[in-house]
Design an enzyme around this catalytic site. Structure first.
Site, PDB file in Angstrom:
ATOM      1  CG  ASP A  21      -1.966   1.001   1.547  1.00  0.00           C
ATOM      2  OD1 ASP A  21      -2.543   1.005   0.330  1.00  0.00           O
ATOM      3  OD2 ASP A  21      -2.611   1.247   2.133  1.00  0.00           O
ATOM      4  CG  HIS A  38      -0.322   2.562  -9.880  1.00  0.00           C
ATOM      5  ND1 HIS A  38      -0.312   1.683  -8.060  1.00  0.00           N
ATOM      6  CD2 HIS A  38      -1.498   3.017  -9.938  1.00  0.00           C
ATOM      7  CE1 HIS A  38      -2.243   2.191  -8.032  1.00  0.00           C
ATOM      8  NE2 HIS A  38      -2.230   2.766  -8.507  1.00  0.00           N
ATOM      9  CG  LEU A 132       9.424 -17.040  -4.116  1.00  0.00           C
ATOM     10  CD1 LEU A 132       8.711 -17.195  -1.790  1.00  0.00           C
ATOM     11  CD2 LEU A 132       9.677 -16.066  -4.224  1.00  0.00           C
TER      12      LEU A 132
HETATM   13  C1  IPE Z   1      -5.071  -2.433   0.018  1.00  0.00           C
HETATM   14  O1  IPE Z   1      -5.231  -1.288  -0.222  1.00  0.00           O
HETATM   15  C2  IPE Z   1      -5.576  -3.371  -1.529  1.00  0.00           C
HETATM   16  C3  IPE Z   1      -3.979  -3.568  -1.961  1.00  0.00           C
HETATM   17  C4  IPE Z   1      -2.626  -3.473  -1.542  1.00  0.00           C
HETATM   18  C5  IPE Z   1      -4.621  -4.207  -3.673  1.00  0.00           C
HETATM   19  P1  IPE Z   1      -5.995   0.176  -0.370  1.00  0.00           P
HETATM   20  O2  IPE Z   1      -5.557   1.483  -0.272  1.00  0.00           O
HETATM   21  O3  IPE Z   1      -7.536  -0.823  -1.268  1.00  0.00           O
HETATM   22  O4  IPE Z   1      -6.484  -0.378   0.909  1.00  0.00           O
HETATM   23  P2  IPE Z   1      -8.263   0.892   1.475  1.00  0.00           P
HETATM   24  O5  IPE Z   1      -9.035   0.390   0.791  1.00  0.00           O
HETATM   25  O6  IPE Z   1      -7.355   2.396   2.316  1.00  0.00           O
HETATM   26  O7  IPE Z   1      -8.342  -0.026   2.729  1.00  0.00           O
HETATM   27  C1  IPE Z   2      -1.680   0.714  -3.170  1.00  0.00           C
HETATM   28  O1  IPE Z   2      -1.601   1.444  -3.576  1.00  0.00           O
HETATM   29  C2  IPE Z   2      -1.916  -0.667  -5.082  1.00  0.00           C
HETATM   30  C3  IPE Z   2      -3.241  -0.875  -4.590  1.00  0.00           C
HETATM   31  C4  IPE Z   2      -4.438  -0.412  -4.235  1.00  0.00           C
HETATM   32  C5  IPE Z   2      -3.889  -1.415  -6.540  1.00  0.00           C
HETATM   33  P1  IPE Z   2      -2.397   2.934  -3.321  1.00  0.00           P
HETATM   34  O2  IPE Z   2      -2.746   2.481  -4.585  1.00  0.00           O
HETATM   35  O3  IPE Z   2      -3.470   1.713  -2.225  1.00  0.00           O
HETATM   36  O4  IPE Z   2      -2.167   3.947  -2.839  1.00  0.00           O
HETATM   37  P2  IPE Z   2      -2.514   4.837  -1.842  1.00  0.00           P
HETATM   38  O5  IPE Z   2      -3.339   4.095  -0.007  1.00  0.00           O
HETATM   39  O6  IPE Z   2      -3.784   5.758  -2.426  1.00  0.00           O
HETATM   40  O7  IPE Z   2      -1.395   5.719  -0.861  1.00  0.00           O
HETATM   41 MG    MG Z   3      -4.282   2.377  -0.696  1.00  0.00          MG
END
Ligand code: IPE
Ligand code: IPE
Ligand code: MG
Length: 247
Positions: A21, A38, A132
């Site tokens: 995240d 990303h 792995l």
């Molecule tokens: C969790 O991250 C899902 C992934 C890392 C793919 P999110 O950014 O979607 O989580 P929330 O919505 O903040 O809980």
């Molecule tokens: C996690 O990073 C990747 C996915 C959920 C695909 P985020 O896109 O949720 O990044 P933040 O949380 O908005 O910084």
């Molecule tokens: Mg996020």
């Protein structure tokens, strides 16, 4: 004698799960579009895979796209799908060369035909690899997983091939996505939030949880090592007392 062996034994996680995240915030801090984060997140993932592979971790299960992530702006969802497609195509040969197996967990039926094809080709190419195991959770939700398992079990009961009394924890476990893997030992979440976000609800039951403020694109071998060190220092009691597990 056993005590000595135990003391020398370096506790290392066999199965690690990661909620990757913070990509969006990482890019926003740099004044860039979320997509930028990303893309850099893929580089961090490569580092995580190399670390896991080099340290003989058996399985690495990563959260790439949740069942709730469809709620994001369409443009971001489309771009994530495109990135998934490109990365699969680009990286799978490298994984294969390194004896790594790849499996996608989640409801892949929601993906485009061409992405589904790419997924099954990647899985087929790497399925006999013995190094792995990388499991990518895509359109995955812990609740979806449990619901899906429940449906499979209910069907067997309806067919008359399974008795209700034979439904136990091991049967439920074996109907879930990661049936062939051991439970998660260590779960790492980057990005500073302390939540599970509907990741592996069942499989995380006794995992050690490690949360870090590091944003996913900045994740590297040092961050991974730190999480493993914290894990190694934990006493895992599984309901027993400290005296029982240390004897
Ligand atoms: C969790 O991250 C899902 C992934 C890392 C793919 P999110 O950014 O979607 O989580 P929330 O919505 O903040 O809980
Ligand atoms: C996690 O990073 C990747 C996915 C959920 C695909 P985020 O896109 O949720 O990044 P933040 O949380 O908005 O910084
Ligand atoms: Mg996020």
């Amino acid at each position: 004698m056993t005590v000595t062996t135990k003391a020398l034994e370096k506790k290392f996680p066999k199965h690690v799960a990661i909620i990757m995240d913070g990509n969006g915030r990482w890019s926003e801090k740099k004044g860039k579009h979320r997509v930028f984060g990303h893309k850099h997140g893929v580089k961090a993932l490569r580092k995580a895979i190399v670390f896991a592979s080099e340290h003989k971790i058996e399985a690495l299960t990563i959260f790439a796209f949740s069942s709730e992530n469809w709620r994001r702006p369409k443009e971001e969802v489309n771009m994530l799908m495109e990135l998934f497609f490109t990365v699969l195509g680009r990286e799978v040969k490298k994984l294969h060369k390194n004896n790594i197996s790849l499996k996608i967990i989640g409801d892949v039926s929601a993906f485009s035909d061409r992405l589904q094809k790419k997924i099954s080709n990647a899985e087929a190419l790497t399925e006999n690899n013995t190094g792995l195991a990388v499991n990518v959770a895509a359109n995955y939700g812990g609740r979806w997983d449990i619901t899906n398992a429940t449906q499979q079990i209910a069907k067997q009961v309806k067919d008359g091939t399974l008795a209700i009394d034979d439904i136990d924890e091991s049967l439920v476990n074996n109907s879930l996505s990661l049936a062939e893997f051991s439970d998660i030992d260590l779960m790492i979440r980057t990005g500073g939030d302390y939540r599970i976000s509907n990741f592996l609800l069942w499989q995380l039951a006794y995992a050690e949880l490690y949360f870090t403020d590091v944003l996913w694109p900045d994740f590297n071998a040092d961050t991974f090592q730190l999480a493993v060190d914290v894990f190694s220092g934990k006493e895992r009691r599984f309901g027993q007392t400290s005296a029982q597990v240390s004897s």
